[in-house]
Scaffold this active site. Structure first.
Site, PDB file in Angstrom:
ATOM      1  N   HIS A  71      -6.070  -1.222   5.413  1.00 29.44           N
ATOM      2  CA  HIS A  71      -6.117  -0.776   6.399  1.00 29.44           C
ATOM      3  C   HIS A  71      -7.238  -1.182   7.597  1.00 29.44           C
ATOM      4  O   HIS A  71      -7.555   0.303   8.117  1.00 29.44           O
ATOM      5  CB  HIS A  71      -5.787   0.561   6.533  1.00 29.44           C
ATOM      6  N   GLY A  91      -2.985  11.454   6.041  1.00 26.10           N
ATOM      7  CA  GLY A  91      -2.135  10.266   5.578  1.00 26.10           C
ATOM      8  C   GLY A  91      -1.006  10.900   5.982  1.00 26.10           C
ATOM      9  O   GLY A  91      -0.401  12.386   6.744  1.00 26.10           O
ATOM     10  N   ASP A 117       0.657   2.587   4.130  1.00 25.73           N
ATOM     11  CA  ASP A 117      -0.351   3.479   3.549  1.00 25.73           C
ATOM     12  C   ASP A 117       0.769   4.840   3.390  1.00 25.73           C
ATOM     13  O   ASP A 117       0.189   6.338   3.716  1.00 25.73           O
ATOM     14  CB  ASP A 117      -1.446   3.516   4.590  1.00 25.73           C
ATOM     15  N   HIS A 156       0.917  -0.647  -0.263  1.00 23.82           N
ATOM     16  CA  HIS A 156       0.045  -0.203  -0.283  1.00 23.82           C
ATOM     17  C   HIS A 156       0.682   1.247  -0.166  1.00 23.82           C
ATOM     18  O   HIS A 156       0.944   1.691   1.123  1.00 23.82           O
ATOM     19  CB  HIS A 156      -0.796   0.165   1.454  1.00 23.82           C
ATOM     20  N   LEU A 203       2.256   6.379  -4.647  1.00 24.86           N
ATOM     21  CA  LEU A 203       3.558   6.705  -5.041  1.00 24.86           C
ATOM     22  C   LEU A 203       3.377   7.940  -5.468  1.00 24.86           C
ATOM     23  O   LEU A 203       4.256   8.862  -6.021  1.00 24.86           O
ATOM     24  CB  LEU A 203       3.728   5.989  -6.613  1.00 24.86           C
ATOM     25  N   ARG A 204       2.108   8.398  -5.727  1.00 21.67           N
ATOM     26  CA  ARG A 204       1.780  10.431  -6.129  1.00 21.67           C
ATOM     27  C   ARG A 204       2.102  10.053  -7.656  1.00 21.67           C
ATOM     28  O   ARG A 204       2.298  11.702  -8.445  1.00 21.67           O
ATOM     29  CB  ARG A 204       2.342  10.858  -5.273  1.00 21.67           C
ATOM     30  N   ASN A 209      -4.462   6.293  -6.933  1.00 27.44           N
ATOM     31  CA  ASN A 209      -5.362   6.983  -6.879  1.00 27.44           C
ATOM     32  C   ASN A 209      -4.560   7.969  -6.927  1.00 27.44           C
ATOM     33  O   ASN A 209      -4.410   9.458  -6.495  1.00 27.44           O
ATOM     34  CB  ASN A 209      -5.856   7.297  -5.803  1.00 27.44           C
ATOM     35  N   ASN A 254      -6.351   8.632   7.571  1.00 26.87           N
ATOM     36  CA  ASN A 254      -8.219   7.565   7.013  1.00 26.87           C
ATOM     37  C   ASN A 254      -7.581   6.782   6.921  1.00 26.87           C
ATOM     38  O   ASN A 254      -6.962   6.391   5.820  1.00 26.87           O
ATOM     39  CB  ASN A 254      -9.050   8.423   6.063  1.00 26.87           C
ATOM     40  N   ASP A 269      -8.406   2.453  -3.343  1.00 23.29           N
ATOM     41  CA  ASP A 269      -8.413   2.905  -2.076  1.00 23.29           C
ATOM     42  C   ASP A 269      -8.485   4.363  -2.306  1.00 23.29           C
ATOM     43  O   ASP A 269      -8.109   5.475  -3.115  1.00 23.29           O
ATOM     44  CB  ASP A 269      -6.693   3.175  -2.071  1.00 23.29           C
TER      45      ASP A 269
END
Ligand SMILES: [Zn+2]
Length: 439
Positions: A233, A325, A306, A59, A62-63, A93, A279, A152
């Site tokens: 998670h 996060g 995460d 999880h 990577l952005r 995402n 979250n 996610d």
């Protein structure tokens, strides 16, 4: 070639003291009580340290594409190997969302053209744009090797759509992983657990049932299929109980927990610092203890970071609009070990509980993701040397300023933590030596 001396091997095949010889092609060729020195090959002595299969993160945000200022492929994968990981799953995402063959193709090209330090496993969204309205093309995506599907950041609210997603997952033999949260429970809420702390602060929080209700629904649907369903998670005591019951009932479910949910509880939010918002939110102490127990008894299969990098300006917002996060790749092992081995005595090479942490970070995620060469487990002769060397007894204060991630959003900065990733070996090569990235 590389000779690893005097390590305590911890690979699910029993704890034993061994020397390991790795050949030029990165394969373990000897695993013996004692191997005599061979001229002109590098030797590292790891007496008092644990030698384990390298970590796999299920999880990572990577952005890439879309938010390379917060993290990019090189910074994320550097953070990963420093944290003992040689594989990570990139969450879809991004901007744009990874939800089609062309988006996967584009990300693959970016990875190929990057200086990635570890393997990146691409996942796809379940629904187009993660909007929860229309399913992605499971057939085409699975044919190009995508085996892991998740929205996610969003749960799939619509039960009929989710039922259809599992039917397709069964047909194409892929995994569906759920971010467990009904949208309606999150609207106008702070990223804090609904409970004592939220009422003390006068904040409306996110209820535990938001997660548990979706998990219970998903398990009920999954029971109708021969499909692998993964709960992401999980954060509450009742979620752990639901998973335990589902496993006993023969449902093919696996689950992950984050390091921060293992160590921190909702009281962290009393600091009123935006780095406490995540979250799912940090839950109660009771939840925290149940999650630790879940790792120790194997109900929860994996520890997944995460890892969610955010630029300071995104994090430094009023609490209601702050981005939730934490970053986690470089602290995951230390945070998890500190949580699980809280009461273990110091000095043991393998403290009580440490085996469960290692398994949840290496063997189990490799198996869940069916990573070839790794999912078979052990560090036996003939396997590719993907290894992490760990010091279970070192204690130091975490210094986020030394991180290789581009972001600094961590609640653990300055915290005293146990454990250290000493070396990371990828395909037989030392990519991290004594905690330092090798060029
Ligand atoms: Zn999530």
């Amino acid at each position: 070639m590389l000779l690893i001396r005097n390590g305590t091997v911890l690979d699910g095949e029993g704890i034993r003291k061994k020397d390991i010889l790795i050949d030029e092609s990165g394969v373990i060729v000897r695993l013996e009580d004692s191997i005599s020195s061979i001229e002109n090959i590098e030797e590292i002595d790891v007496d008092k340290f644990v030698v384990a299969p390298s970590f796999v993160d299920m999880h990572t945000h990577l952005r890439v594409p879309g938010n390379e200022e917060a993290e990019d492929i090189e910074s994320a994968t550097t953070a990963a190997v420093l944290g003992g990981f040689t594989h990570l799953v990139a969450m879809p995402n991004t901007d744009p969302v990874i939800d089609s063959v062309s988006k996967v193709f584009d990300l693959k090209r970016r990875i190929q053209n990057s200086n990635a330090k570890c393997e990146i496993i691409i996942s796809s969204a379940i629904t187009c744009g993660r909007m929860g309205k229309e399913l992605v093309d499971f057939r085409d995506l699975s044919q190009m090797g995508i085996m892991y599907f998740t929205d996610d950041g969003n749960g799939v609210d619509d039960p009929e759509l989710f039922d259809f997603a599992l039917a397709l997952a069964q047909e194409y033999g892929v995994t569906v992983a759920q971010h467990l949260e009904f949208k309606e429970f999150r609207e106008n809420k702070y990223f804090v657990n609904e409970g004592e702390v939220s009422s003390y602060l006068g904040m409306s929080g996110i209820k535990a049932v938001s997660e548990e209700a979706m998990l219970a629904r998903d398990l009920a649907i999954a029971a109708h299929y021969n499909v692998h369903y993964h709960a992401m998670h999980v954060s509450t005591r009742r979620s752990v109980e639901l998973i335990r019951i589902a496993k006993q009932a023969g449902i093919n479910v696996t689950a992950e927990v984050t390091p921060h949910h293992l160590l921190l509880d909702e009281r962290e939010v009393l600091k009123l610092d935006s780095t406490s918002f995540v979250n799912p939110p940090l839950r109660t102490e009771e939840d925290c203890l149940a999650l630790r127990k879940g790792i120790l008894d194997g109900t929860i299969d994996a520890i997944a970071t995460d890892h969610a990098p955010h630029l300071n300006e995104v994090k430094d917002q009023p609490f209601i609009s702050t981005a939730p996060g934490f970053i986690g790749l470089e602290s995951a092992f230390r945070v998890s070990l500190s949580a699980i081995c809280k009461t273990s005595k110091f000095g043991d090479v393998v403290p009580q509980g440490a085996e469960s942490v290692v398994k949840a970070m290496s063997l189990n995620p490799a198996k869940i993701l069916k990573i070839s060469g790794k999912s078979e487990g052990g560090l036996g002769v003939g396997s590719v040397a993907e290894i992490v060397v760990l010091d279970m007894n070192s204690v130091s204060n975490l210094d986020a300023s030394s991180f290789s991630s581009k972001s600094r959003n961590t609640p653990f900065d300055g915290m005293e933590l146990r454990g250290k990733v000493v070396h990371t070996i990828r395909k037989g090569k030392l990519v991290v030596k004594n905690g330092i990235l090798q060029s």
